[in-house]
Design a protein around this motif. Structure first.
Motif, PDB file in Angstrom:
ATOM      1  N   GLU A 121       0.768   1.098  -1.258  1.00 31.38           N
ATOM      2  CA  GLU A 121       0.643   0.929  -2.711  1.00 31.38           C
ATOM      3  C   GLU A 121       1.231  -0.404  -3.169  1.00 31.38           C
ATOM      4  O   GLU A 121       0.799  -0.963  -4.182  1.00 31.38           O
ATOM      5  N   SER A 122       2.193  -0.925  -2.411  1.00 35.93           N
ATOM      6  CA  SER A 122       2.832  -2.192  -2.775  1.00 35.93           C
ATOM      7  C   SER A 122       2.024  -3.409  -2.341  1.00 35.93           C
ATOM      8  O   SER A 122       2.388  -4.549  -2.661  1.00 35.93           O
ATOM      9  N   SER A 136       6.296   2.809   3.666  1.00 39.85           N
ATOM     10  CA  SER A 136       7.027   1.563   3.882  1.00 39.85           C
ATOM     11  C   SER A 136       6.433   0.809   5.066  1.00 39.85           C
ATOM     12  O   SER A 136       5.786   1.397   5.936  1.00 39.85           O
ATOM     13  N   THR A 178       1.380   5.911  -0.193  1.00 38.13           N
ATOM     14  CA  THR A 178       2.812   5.653  -0.314  1.00 38.13           C
ATOM     15  C   THR A 178       3.384   5.368   1.068  1.00 38.13           C
ATOM     16  O   THR A 178       2.794   5.738   2.082  1.00 38.13           O
TER      17      THR A 178
END
Length: 216
Positions: free
Chosen positions: A175-176, A188, A186
């Motif tokens: 998402e980033s 990392s 979602t």
């Protein structure tokens, strides 16, 4: 490694390259286990020159990896691929298959990161090297980068390897990540961690997305 290999719905997971594979292997296994609960069988091959392979990595080329993925898929009659990061570069020969791709990356980007790590390590050892100097050496002879001895053929092929634009593909990013994608999840960037790690929530979300993409 394979899980639920006899399932009517199956997918080959194509791992990231080099040290990114080490950092993400636990996540890949978690994805495979989550896929099993969703009724999807999965298969995770080792690329030539990695893990238990008897072939020295410095003798391997990107074309060798592509041929190995193609042969493995044909042997196991798999037409769905879930590639992670640089793994998408090794699945490029399967242009008529269905591809789910997680945060694809160019070969040159992978090499640049490894070269920068090498420059930093050399500096700590009192050596003065540069990206240009190391790249020139790698074009002529095997070069050790992040514990991987990479031959000049592999280095050159990766330098030129662009993210494949395949006929049937779904690109998924975090998402980033603002780059173009067909979907987001979602989680990392485990490939940037200093040590291998996992993200159970992201692994489950990836498995659900792959299962939905494969369909019934």
């Amino acid at each position: 490694m394979s899980i639920a290999a006899q399932s009517s719905r199956r997918v080959m997971l194509v791992p990231p390259l080099f040290d990114e594979m080490n950092r993400m292997r636990k996540m890949l296994v978690d994805v495979m286990r989550s896929l099993e609960t969703l009724g999807v069988g999965s298969f995770l091959p080792d690329l030539p020159g990695t893990n238990e392979s008897l072939v020295p990595l410095e003798q391997v080329t990107l074309v060798d990896w592509q041929k190995a993925i193609k042969a493995c898929a044909e042997q196991h009659q798999i037409s769905h691929f879930a590639s992670f990061r640089g793994g998408a570069l090794t699945a490029a020969m399967m242009d008529t298959a269905d591809h789910w791709i997680f945060t694809p990356v160019k070969g040159a980007t992978i090499l640049r990161t490894m070269l920068r790590t090498k420059v930093a390590a050399d500096r700590e050892a009192g050596l003065n090297t540069s990206l240009t100097e190391l790249a020139t050496r790698a074009e002529a002879e095997p070069l050790e980068l992040a514990g991987n001895v990479i031959g000049s053929d592999l280095f050159g092929q990766l330098t030129a390897a662009e993210i494949p634009d395949l006929k049937h593909q779904r690109i998924v990013r975090l998402e980033s990540d603002g780059k173009p994608a067909d979907g987001h999840t979602t989680g990392s960037a485990l490939w940037l961690r200093a040590e291998p790690d996992d993200d159970p929530i992201m692994s489950s979300a990836i498995a659900r997305d792959i299962a939905d993409w494969i369909g019934q």
